[in-house]
Enzyme design. Structure first.
Site, PDB file in Angstrom:
ATOM      1  N   TYR A   1      54.432  40.996  48.936  1.00 13.94           N
ATOM      2  CA  TYR A   1      54.756  40.871  47.502  1.00 13.94           C
ATOM      3  C   TYR A   1      56.344  41.017  47.420  1.00 13.94           C
ATOM      4  O   TYR A   1      56.893  41.395  46.300  1.00 13.94           O
ATOM      5  CB  TYR A   1      54.273  42.073  46.725  1.00 13.94           C
ATOM      6  CG  TYR A   1      52.498  41.748  46.596  1.00 13.94           C
ATOM      7  CD1 TYR A   1      52.317  40.321  45.625  1.00 13.94           C
ATOM      8  CD2 TYR A   1      51.598  42.491  46.878  1.00 13.94           C
ATOM      9  CE1 TYR A   1      50.980  40.262  45.330  1.00 13.94           C
ATOM     10  CE2 TYR A   1      50.390  42.134  46.608  1.00 13.94           C
ATOM     11  CZ  TYR A   1      50.050  41.139  45.856  1.00 13.94           C
ATOM     12  OH  TYR A   1      48.892  40.779  45.481  1.00 13.94           O
TER      13      TYR A   1
ATOM     14  N   GLU B   1      52.762  33.357  53.871  1.00 10.91           N
ATOM     15  CA  GLU B   1      51.715  34.244  53.534  1.00 10.91           C
ATOM     16  C   GLU B   1      50.432  34.332  54.577  1.00 10.91           C
ATOM     17  O   GLU B   1      50.095  35.305  55.272  1.00 10.91           O
ATOM     18  CB  GLU B   1      51.303  34.263  52.132  1.00 10.91           C
ATOM     19  CG  GLU B   1      52.020  34.442  51.003  1.00 10.91           C
ATOM     20  CD  GLU B   1      51.540  34.232  49.714  1.00 10.91           C
ATOM     21  OE1 GLU B   1      52.136  34.501  48.718  1.00 10.91           O
ATOM     22  OE2 GLU B   1      50.296  33.762  49.726  1.00 10.91           O
TER      23      GLU B   1
ATOM     24  N   LYS C   1      41.003  41.150  46.702  1.00  4.59           N
ATOM     25  CA  LYS C   1      41.943  42.330  46.857  1.00  4.59           C
ATOM     26  C   LYS C   1      40.995  43.825  46.725  1.00  4.59           C
ATOM     27  O   LYS C   1      39.577  43.608  46.508  1.00  4.59           O
ATOM     28  CB  LYS C   1      42.650  42.256  45.373  1.00  4.59           C
ATOM     29  CG  LYS C   1      43.757  41.588  45.354  1.00  4.59           C
ATOM     30  CD  LYS C   1      44.555  41.612  44.173  1.00  4.59           C
ATOM     31  CE  LYS C   1      45.841  40.504  44.055  1.00  4.59           C
ATOM     32  NZ  LYS C   1      46.407  40.573  42.505  1.00  4.59           N
TER      33      LYS C   1
ATOM     34  N   HIS D   1      44.138  37.188  44.840  1.00  4.29           N
ATOM     35  CA  HIS D   1      45.225  36.566  45.188  1.00  4.29           C
ATOM     36  C   HIS D   1      45.246  35.107  45.760  1.00  4.29           C
ATOM     37  O   HIS D   1      44.472  34.926  46.568  1.00  4.29           O
ATOM     38  CB  HIS D   1      46.046  37.349  46.276  1.00  4.29           C
ATOM     39  CG  HIS D   1      47.608  36.654  46.630  1.00  4.29           C
ATOM     40  ND1 HIS D   1      48.580  36.784  45.931  1.00  4.29           N
ATOM     41  CD2 HIS D   1      47.613  35.922  47.750  1.00  4.29           C
ATOM     42  CE1 HIS D   1      49.642  36.148  46.658  1.00  4.29           C
ATOM     43  NE2 HIS D   1      49.053  35.433  47.534  1.00  4.29           N
TER      44      HIS D   1
ATOM     45  N   ASN E   1      43.417  42.462  39.089  1.00  9.33           N
ATOM     46  CA  ASN E   1      42.686  40.972  38.823  1.00  9.33           C
ATOM     47  C   ASN E   1      42.068  40.473  39.918  1.00  9.33           C
ATOM     48  O   ASN E   1      41.967  39.097  39.975  1.00  9.33           O
ATOM     49  CB  ASN E   1      43.868  40.257  38.358  1.00  9.33           C
ATOM     50  CG  ASN E   1      44.938  39.987  39.441  1.00  9.33           C
ATOM     51  OD1 ASN E   1      44.929  40.504  40.297  1.00  9.33           O
ATOM     52  ND2 ASN E   1      46.385  39.368  38.805  1.00  9.33           N
TER      53      ASN E   1
HETATM   54  P1  DAT Z   1      49.847  35.956  40.844  1.00 13.79           P
HETATM   55  O1  DAT Z   1      48.753  37.325  41.529  1.00 13.79           O
HETATM   56  O2  DAT Z   1      48.803  35.415  39.760  1.00 13.79           O
HETATM   57  O3  DAT Z   1      50.485  35.097  41.630  1.00 13.79           O
HETATM   58  P2  DAT Z   1      52.288  37.397  40.222  1.00 13.79           P
HETATM   59  O4  DAT Z   1      52.621  36.760  41.875  1.00 13.79           O
HETATM   60  O5  DAT Z   1      53.277  37.269  39.030  1.00 13.79           O
HETATM   61  O6  DAT Z   1      50.703  36.860  40.063  1.00 13.79           O
HETATM   62  O7  DAT Z   1      52.048  38.991  40.493  1.00 13.79           O
HETATM   63  C1  DAT Z   1      51.529  39.556  41.590  1.00 13.79           C
HETATM   64  C2  DAT Z   1      50.609  40.717  41.259  1.00 13.79           C
HETATM   65  O8  DAT Z   1      51.107  41.771  40.700  1.00 13.79           O
HETATM   66  C3  DAT Z   1      49.464  40.084  40.306  1.00 13.79           C
HETATM   67  O9  DAT Z   1      48.317  39.570  40.947  1.00 13.79           O
HETATM   68  C4  DAT Z   1      49.104  41.509  39.565  1.00 13.79           C
HETATM   69  C5  DAT Z   1      50.343  42.438  39.578  1.00 13.79           C
HETATM   70  N1  DAT Z   1      51.194  42.274  38.416  1.00 13.79           N
HETATM   71  C6  DAT Z   1      51.719  41.176  37.782  1.00 13.79           C
HETATM   72  N2  DAT Z   1      52.427  41.499  36.779  1.00 13.79           N
HETATM   73  C7  DAT Z   1      52.135  42.396  36.550  1.00 13.79           C
HETATM   74  C8  DAT Z   1      52.297  43.357  35.546  1.00 13.79           C
HETATM   75  N3  DAT Z   1      53.176  43.168  34.115  1.00 13.79           N
HETATM   76  N4  DAT Z   1      51.758  44.601  35.463  1.00 13.79           N
HETATM   77  C9  DAT Z   1      51.155  45.114  36.364  1.00 13.79           C
HETATM   78  N5  DAT Z   1      50.742  44.407  37.380  1.00 13.79           N
HETATM   79  C10 DAT Z   1      51.332  43.242  37.509  1.00 13.79           C
HETATM   80 MG    MG Z   2      51.979  35.510  43.100  1.00 14.47          MG
END
Ligand code: DAT
Ligand code: MG
Length: 150
Positions: free
Chosen positions: A49, A126, A9, A115, A112
Site C-alpha cells: 500500500y 503486486e 482481505k 483488493h 471492503n
Molecule cells: P482500492 O482498494 O479500490 O484500489 P484504494 O487503492 O484507493 O482503493 O485504497 C486502498 C484501500 O484503502 C481501500 O480498499 C480501503 C482503504 N481506504 C481507501 N480510502 C479510504 C478512506 N477514505 N478511509 C478508510 N479506508 C480507506
Molecule cells: Mg488501490
C-alpha cells in the site's frame, strides 16, 4: 495475457466470504492461475500500500491488513485488471452498485473485503510481492473457446 492480483482481505476471511469472492471472479471467465493464504507482515503491507503512505487512513489500513491471514489469488485473461475491478465495484461499498462484490457484501470503505490491482503495471509489481514465479501456473482450459472468441 494480462494478469491481476486479487486479495480476499482479512475481513473476508473472518466473515467466511473467501469462497464467494473467488467464485464471483471465476464466474467472469477469468482463469485462476495462483492461490494461497498469506499473513502479511507490516513491511509487506507498507510496500503493497506504499502509494497511500501519509494518508489519514494508512496506519489503520496496515493494521487491518496484517491483523489476520488473507487469501491472495492471481487471475488471468483479456482486460483482467478492468474486469476484476468492475466485479468488485467502487472502493466505497456505499457507492458500489448491487451485483458487485463490494456492493452486495460490504458496508464500510475500511472493510471492503477485496483488493484488485488498478493497472497492468501495478498488477505485475503486486503479484511479484505475493508470489514466486513458480507459484503461477500455466495451463490450458478446454472451455476457452466458449469464454474468449479468439
Ligand atoms: P482500492 O482498494 O479500490 O484500489 P484504494 O487503492 O484507493 O482503493 O485504497 C486502498 C484501500 O484503502 C481501500 O480498499 C480501503 C482503504 N481506504 C481507501 N480510502 C479510504 C478512506 N477514505 N478511509 C478508510 N479506508 C480507506
Ligand atoms: Mg488501490
Amino acid at each position: 495475457m494480462e494478469r491481476t492480483l486479487v486479495l480476499a482481505k482479512p475481513d473476508a476471511v473472518q466473515r467466511g466470504l473467501v469462497g464467494e469472492i473467488i467464485s464471483r471472479l471465476e464466474g467472469t471467465g477469468l482463469k485462476l492461475v495462483a492461490l494461497k493464504m498469506v499473513w502479511m507482515d507490516t513491511e509487506m503491507a507498507r510496500r503493497h500500500y506504499g502509494i497511500h503512505r501519509g494518508k489519514p487512513f494508512f496506519d489503520g489500513l496496515v493494521q487491518f491488513i496484517t491483523s489476520c491471514p488473507l487469501v491472495a489469488a492471481v487471475f488471468e485473461g483479456p482486460k483482467a485488471v478492468e474486469i476484476a475491478r468492475k466485479a468488485m465495484g467502487d472502493t466505497d461499498p456505499a457507492r458500489a452498485p448491487s451485483g458487485t462484490i463490494r456492493g452486495d457484501l460490504a458496508l464500510d470503505i475500511g472493510r471492503n473485503i477485496v483488493h484488485g490491482s488498478d493497472s497492468v503495471e501495478n498488477a505485475e509489481q503486486e503479484i511479484s510481492l505475493f508470489f514466486k514465479p513458480e507459484e503461477l501456473f500455466s495451463y490450458e482450459r478446454q472451455i476457452k473457446p466458449w469464454i474468449i472468441e479468439s
